[in-house]
Design an enzyme around this catalytic site. Structure first.
Site, PDB file in Angstrom:
ATOM      1  CB  SER A 121      -0.932   0.003   1.213  1.00 68.31           C
ATOM      2  OG  SER A 121      -1.868  -1.053   1.122  1.00 68.31           O
ATOM      3  CG  ASP A 171     -14.950  -1.256   0.547  1.00 69.03           C
ATOM      4  OD1 ASP A 171     -15.034  -2.341  -0.067  1.00 69.03           O
ATOM      5  OD2 ASP A 171     -14.237  -1.088   1.555  1.00 69.03           O
ATOM      6  CG  HIS A 199     -12.847   1.123   4.795  1.00 68.65           C
ATOM      7  ND1 HIS A 199     -11.994   0.224   4.207  1.00 68.65           N
ATOM      8  CD2 HIS A 199     -12.356   1.326   6.056  1.00 68.65           C
ATOM      9  CE1 HIS A 199     -11.013  -0.094   5.051  1.00 68.65           C
ATOM     10  NE2 HIS A 199     -11.219   0.551   6.188  1.00 68.65           N
TER      11      HIS A 199
END
Length: 626
Positions: free
Chosen positions: A327, A351, A372
């Site tokens: 990430s 999401d 999320h």
């Protein structure tokens, strides 16, 4: 009966005697004439030839090795120095029985079998006549005394005082400086032998190898007169050597120590760069090794332990270790999406905790299984949402991701003076077709979008990309050396990559603001670090998957072998208003980047930005071999 007598013929005997005298005299005269003519031939007509041969027997040319240049850190501390050492030398032309001398020497010094083989190899190595070979270095006082007492038994053996390389910080700078070691036959095939006459060491790795020609200097020459036994009677002519030039690095030894201490007990790497100069302030790979072991010759047992260790202490993870960047690259993916018009700062997705490609049953999971909810670009970076970047990667496509990421240095070795650094791997459609003989699949693009799959990067590359981001696209190549012989290296070179110019400069600020929130907002993945610092940092955590898990499985660290667990990563820069340090941290098999790598990064940032009174203790530094 009368006795018959024979009288002598005196005239005949006299004539015979005169003839014999004449012949003998003629022979003597002839021999004298031959001798005189030979002497005339040798001394008059062959004077130049035999005069030269006589001088060759009487005079010898000796090489004078240059003094190796020193290496300093950015504050002027000596990182590599030359210390006096007593070495055992051998001129085999002065010994009638070479093997006998070596056997006697081994007996006197009580050498083991390995050492016997080593001195025999050195004694019989190829070299010029009457040039000495280095048998042993760093002799002890006891060894010197034994050799002196038995000097009459050791023709051709001498003890010489020479300078030998020493690294005062030992393991702390091993992967930075590399080390010098004895010249091998393979080394001599790659260099000018005349420049290494009288020199017994050569750079084998790191800075010592990269700047070998600069550090080595130019050999000098000395013409000496010797007696029949080869002993020097006088110096007839001398050309002094040119000492090697000294190097000054950008390295901050205090910061190097702080980084080494922060990684203590872990396998991993840290690279810290000054975005303004490209100078590498700290570069650590753990575990490390003591480079001083290699200078005078490392024993086979210790060497075997180093090269067979599972922890790979001699492997420079900071520039050679290839890891999925995970990430830490989501910030760059966001810039690519903004620049290509695929997203805007306010672009959102929903999401549910997973992503699916059209007409594909497979679920590409977010790290948070429940998802999320509504996610925009800033939130996606702050909470490190995978689903957002799956969607972004799919819409960008690998054909746009690949060239854009190369602009930040991924897939390339952009360093100025570290050619041994790995270029990593920035995958593309063409790469897979050539290397894997296969087509590129959309699912592979999704993996690239979160820094996984085929994408491989080194800690140096990740730190470099962060330095470019801190500079808002301005490129300055990362480099170790600041100056050579007092002359600074220019910041820009012909090889410097082109600056990254975006269609709208605000894209830099939008992404950097999101990275600041990673550290300083209450939902950021590195918020625990943000609570402990009094400066503004921009950062991004990462967790690189080592072992893949099945579609419906949940990652459970406790069920995996330690070396199959995820790598912890962090990359960032500080202070945001005027960045002076960009950093990349990877901790192998340590799990979450937020839990492990981010706190380590904070230690390094604090050590550099707070400029405390903590300095490197020499005894501590020398004792930090992992």
């Amino acid at each position: 009966m009368s006795e018959k007598r024979t009288l002598k013929n005196l005239d005949l005997e006299y004539r015979l005697f005169k003839e014999r005298i004449f012949v003998a005299f003629a022979i003597v005269i002839l021999l004298v004439m031959v001798l005189i003519s030979r002497m005339v031939y040798l001394q008059v007509y062959q004077y130049d030839v035999y005069s030269t041969k006589s001088d060759k027997n009487r005079m010898h040319v000796r090489a004078i090795p240059p003094t190796r240049g020193l290496i300093f850190d950015g504050k002027g501390r000596v990182l590599a120095e030359n210390l006096p050492s007593y070495n055992l030398m051998f001129v085999r032309e002065q010994a009638k029985d070479i093997q006998g001398v070596l056997n006697t020497l081994a007996e006197i010094l009580e050498l083991d079998e390995e050492q016997r083989e080593e001195i025999a190899t050195q004694a019989y190595s190829q070299r010029r006549p009457f040039h000495s070979a280095l048998l042993l270095s760093q002799l002890t006082e006891e060894q010197i005394a034994k050799i002196s007492v038995n000097r009459y038994r050791l023709p051709g053996v001498e003890i010489e005082a020479q300078l030998i390389r020493h690294y005062p910080y030992g393991p702390m700078t091993a992967h930075v400086l590399g080390y010098v070691s004895r010249i091998s036959e393979r080394d001599l095939e790659k260099v000018d032998r005349s420049q290494y006459a009288g020199t017994y060491y050569i750079g084998k790795s790191g800075i010592e190898r990269q700047y070998e020609e600069t550090l080595h200097g130019k050999v000098g020459v000395q013409t000496v007169e010797t007696n029949a036994r080869g002993r020097v009677l006088s110096v007839l002519d001398e050309s002094l050597p040119q000492p090697g030039k000294s190097l000054k690095l950008h390295l901050d030894t205090d910061l190097q120590y702080a980084a080494m201490r922060a990684l203590s007990g872990f396998r991993g790497a840290i690279v810290a760069i000054d975005p303004k100069t490209g100078g590498i302030l700290a570069i650590v790979s753990t575990p490390s090794f003591d480079p001083n072991l290699f200078v005078s010759g490392i024993d086979s047992k210790t060497y075997k332990e180093l090269i067979t260790s599972r922890d790979l202490p001699m492997f420079n993870r900071s520039i050679r270790g290839n890891y999925p960047p995970a990430s830490t690259i989501k910030s760059f993916m966001a810039i690519a999406g903004l620049e290509e018009g695929v997203i805007t700062e306010g672009h959102t997705i929903e999401d549910p905790g997973w992503y699916q490609l059209p007409n594909d049953d497979r679920y590409y999971r977010n790290w948070k299984r429940s998802g999320h909810g509504t996610v925009d670009m800033k939130k996606a970076i702050v909470v490190s949402n995978d689903t957002y970047f799956y969607d972004l990667a799919f819409n960008l496509g690998i054909d746009r991701i690949h060239p854009f990421m190369q602009r930040f240095g991924f897939g390339l070795n952009t360093s100025l003076d570290m050619p041994q650094a790995s270029p990593g791997l920035m995958p593309s459609r063409d790469w897979k077709r050539i290397k894997r003989k296969s087509s590129w699949f959309p699912g592979e693009t999704l993996s690239v979008g979160i820094g996984q799959g085929y994408w491989q990067a080194t800690p140096l590359q990740i730190a470099t990309s962060m330095a470019v981001l801190a500079n808002k696209g301005k490129w300055i190549q990362p480099r170790m050396v600041k100056s050579i012989g007092g002359e600074d290296i220019p910041l820009k070179t012909p090889e410097t990559p082109a600056d990254i110019v975006l269609s709208d400069e605000k894209y830099w600020d939008e992404v950097i603001d999101a990275m600041v929130a990673v550290v300083h907002s209450n939902r950021g993945t590195a918020r625990k670090v943000g609570d402990k610092i009094d400066y503004i940092m921009a950062g991004k955590t990462g967790t690189a998957q080592v072992k893949s898990i099945k579609q419906d499985e949940v990652y459970d660290e406790s069920k995996l072998a330690e070396r199959h667990r995820d790598h912890a990563m962090f990359a960032g820069f500080a202070p945001v208003e005027n960045p002076t340090i960009a950093l990349a941290v990877i901790v192998e098999n340590a799990g979450s980047g937020s839990a492990t790598a981010a706190p380590i990064a904070q230690m390094v940032f604090d050590a550099y930005l707070k400029k405390g009174d903590k300095t490197v203790s020499m005894s501590e530094a020398e004792g930090r071999q992992q």
